[in-house]
Scaffold this motif. Structure first.
Motif, short mmCIF file in Angstrom:
data_model
loop_
_atom_site.label_atom_id
_atom_site.label_comp_id
_atom_site.label_asym_id
_atom_site.label_seq_id
_atom_site.Cartn_x
_atom_site.Cartn_y
_atom_site.Cartn_z
N GLY A 1 0.98 -1.12 0.14
CA GLY A 1 -0.04 0.07 -0.02
C GLY A 1 0.91 1.39 0.00
O GLY A 1 0.26 2.23 0.20
N PHE A 2 2.17 1.29 -0.11
CA PHE A 2 2.92 2.62 -0.21
C PHE A 2 2.80 3.10 -1.60
O PHE A 2 3.19 4.34 -1.69
N PHE A 3 2.55 2.23 -2.70
CA PHE A 3 2.44 2.81 -4.05
C PHE A 3 1.07 2.67 -4.62
O PHE A 3 0.34 1.54 -4.30
N ARG A 4 0.57 3.43 -5.51
CA ARG A 4 -0.62 3.15 -6.20
C ARG A 4 -0.26 3.25 -7.65
O ARG A 4 0.00 4.12 -8.04
N ALA A 5 -0.68 2.13 -8.52
CA ALA A 5 -0.45 1.87 -9.79
C ALA A 5 -1.86 1.86 -10.44
O ALA A 5 -2.78 1.23 -9.86
N TRP A 6 -2.06 2.62 -11.73
CA TRP A 6 -3.42 2.55 -12.38
C TRP A 6 -2.99 2.77 -13.93
O TRP A 6 -2.06 3.16 -14.14
N SER A 7 -4.28 2.48 -14.51
CA SER A 7 -4.16 2.55 -16.08
C SER A 7 -5.60 2.93 -16.30
O SER A 7 -6.75 2.50 -15.80
N TYR A 8 -5.72 3.88 -17.42
CA TYR A 8 -6.94 4.33 -17.78
C TYR A 8 -7.58 3.49 -19.16
O TYR A 8 -6.64 2.71 -19.83
N TRP A 9 -8.81 3.28 -18.88
CA TRP A 9 -9.43 2.56 -20.09
C TRP A 9 -10.44 3.38 -20.44
O TRP A 9 -11.64 3.51 -19.97
N ARG A 10 -10.82 3.43 -21.85
CA ARG A 10 -11.67 4.23 -22.40
C ARG A 10 -12.52 3.21 -23.54
O ARG A 10 -12.07 2.98 -24.76
N PRO A 11 -13.46 2.53 -22.94
CA PRO A 11 -14.41 1.56 -23.85
C PRO A 11 -15.11 2.19 -25.01
O PRO A 11 -15.51 3.39 -24.88
N ALA A 12 -15.11 1.35 -26.01
CA ALA A 12 -15.86 2.01 -27.15
C ALA A 12 -17.15 1.58 -27.22
O ALA A 12 -17.99 2.31 -28.10
N SER A 13 -17.69 0.44 -26.47
CA SER A 13 -19.21 0.13 -26.53
C SER A 13 -19.99 1.27 -26.00
O SER A 13 -19.37 2.16 -25.27
N ARG A 14 -21.46 1.34 -26.27
CA ARG A 14 -22.24 2.33 -25.71
C ARG A 14 -23.55 1.57 -25.36
O ARG A 14 -23.65 0.35 -25.57
N VAL A 15 -24.40 2.30 -24.59
CA VAL A 15 -25.45 1.46 -23.89
C VAL A 15 -26.44 2.46 -24.16
O VAL A 15 -26.50 3.66 -24.10
N TRP A 16 -27.68 1.74 -24.49
CA TRP A 16 -28.99 2.40 -24.86
C TRP A 16 -29.64 2.61 -23.33
O TRP A 16 -29.90 1.71 -22.69
N VAL A 17 -29.99 3.86 -23.18
CA VAL A 17 -30.96 4.14 -22.06
C VAL A 17 -32.30 4.60 -22.44
O VAL A 17 -32.17 5.56 -23.03
N TYR A 18 -33.13 3.72 -22.32
CA TYR A 18 -34.72 4.03 -22.58
C TYR A 18 -35.38 4.91 -21.74
O TYR A 18 -34.86 5.05 -20.51
N PRO A 19 -36.54 5.60 -22.13
CA PRO A 19 -37.08 6.38 -21.21
C PRO A 19 -37.68 5.52 -20.09
O PRO A 19 -38.04 4.32 -20.26
N ARG A 20 -37.83 6.29 -18.99
CA ARG A 20 -38.65 5.53 -17.82
C ARG A 20 -39.85 5.13 -18.00
O ARG A 20 -40.57 6.02 -18.46
N ALA A 21 -40.22 3.88 -17.93
CA ALA A 21 -41.62 3.61 -17.91
C ALA A 21 -42.52 4.03 -16.89
O ALA A 21 -42.29 4.12 -15.93
N GLU A 22 -43.79 4.29 -17.50
CA GLU A 22 -44.57 4.88 -16.25
C GLU A 22 -44.84 3.79 -15.40
O GLU A 22 -45.07 2.43 -15.67
N ASP A 23 -45.11 4.11 -13.99
CA ASP A 23 -45.17 2.98 -12.95
C ASP A 23 -46.65 2.22 -13.30
O ASP A 23 -46.56 1.13 -13.20
N VAL A 24 -47.57 3.10 -13.51
CA VAL A 24 -48.84 2.39 -13.72
C VAL A 24 -49.38 2.79 -15.07
O VAL A 24 -49.69 3.97 -15.40
#
Length: 331
Positions: free
Chosen positions: A175-198
């Protein structure tokens, strides 16, 4: 805009362009010497400060054992830095594109980590959202093996959204050092409208139907009795009228079969104009609820939205097409 603000914006834009060029979008990611970064943590900086104090005390008091302890701890710290960097370097990762979700829900991001070398411990993955980093998900990857890591992310904006930047991190072993790497995914996700509860009732004009749509069709799976006919190959045994067929067999006639019919499903049109009087998101929410309800009831349905039209149909592909059309409304 002042000259200082313009210069600052220009420098920021050039920096972002350079940074993104170093991180092209891809659904696979390999951590290498070029894209793994490492810095000391707060514990690491405290450790370095302690080493400095030990060294100064050893110089001041001329303590041979103090020198030995200081250099031994320094070697342990350097070995820890090398191990932390090596724990992350060389991993191969890929992801499966997430399925579409409705606004306000969470979508699952499944990452697969492939390890061509020795075991890796304490690998964390988090996503960089507009309001900060998500809680990291942790996994250990066995030597010459694979591991699957799941990350759940909120769907806060409607439409076809890009996946957020992922940060792969480790602090193993000390825990003396922090190593990291960035990743930018190419995929996308569809976010549909929120459906009416009733869900509201379906549009009245669609329920009325026409004379042709209200007609019936003959089908073996129907429930309404419509008459009898002679047996045809492929008829179900339960459709055979055994009493009547027994008399027919005595006379050398074929078996008799019950003929049934079922109502023909009417085509339902879901029209943007049928949701008038509400704001845009509420209208999309009602249309989304109607799409889900019609699919659940097995009612063929079509969608008319802003000059575009999807012909009536049923099935997962048709439902997805309708929801995507709703999700992309307004740009």
């Amino acid at each position: 805009m002042s000259l200082a603000s313009a210069v600052s914006s220009f420098i920021r834009a050039r920096w972002q362009a350079w940074w993104q060029a170093r991180q092209p979008r891809a659904d696979t990611h390999r951590t290498t010497q070029r894209n793994v970064y490492i810095v000391p943590t707060l514990a690491g900086m405290a450790f370095c400060g302690t080493l400095g104090v030990l060294l100064l005390a050893s110089i001041n008091e001329q303590l041979s054992l103090g020198y030995a302890l200081t250099f031994a701890l320094t070697g342990a710290g350097l070995a820890s830095m090398h191990t932390t960097h090596a724990n992350l370097r060389g991993l191969q990762m890929d992801l499966r594109a997430p399925e579409g979700v409705h606004l306000g829900q969470e979508y699952a991001l499944e990452l697969r980590l492939h390890n061509p070398g020795s075991a890796r411990f304490g690998i964390a993955v988090s996503a960089q959202l507009d309001d900060g980093l998500t809680e990291p998900a942790w996994v250990d990857v066995p030597a010459l093996g694979h591991a699957v890591l799941g990350l759940r992310l909120p769907a806060n904006r409607r439409g076809l959204r890009e996946l957020p930047r992922l940060i792969v991190t480790t602090r193993f072993p000390l825990g003396f050092f922090r190593a990291w790497s960035y990743w930018r995914p190419a995929s996308r996700v569809w976010v549909y409208p929120r459906a009416e509860d009733v869900p509201a009732p379906f549009p009245a004009q669609a329920e009325a139907g026409g004379g042709e749509a209200a007609s019936t069709r003959q089908t073996p799976s129907g429930t309404d009795f419509s008459g009898v006919r002679s047996y045809r190959r492929g008829d179900a045994v339960k459709q055979i009228l055994w009493r009547k067929s027994a008399l027919a067999l005595d006379q050398g006639l074929p078996l008799w079969v019950r003929e049934t019919e079922a109502p023909l499903a009417r085509e339902l049109w879901l029209d943007w104009r049928d949701t008038a009087g509400r704001d845009v998101e509420a209208r999309l929410s009602r249309l989304a609820a109607w799409v889900l309800a019609a699919e659940r009831l097995g009612q063929p349905y079509g969608l008319r939205l802003a000059g575009r039209e999807l012909a009536p149909s049923l099935g997962a592909a048709h439902r997805q097409s309708c929801l995507e059309l709703l999700a992309g409304f307004g740009g």
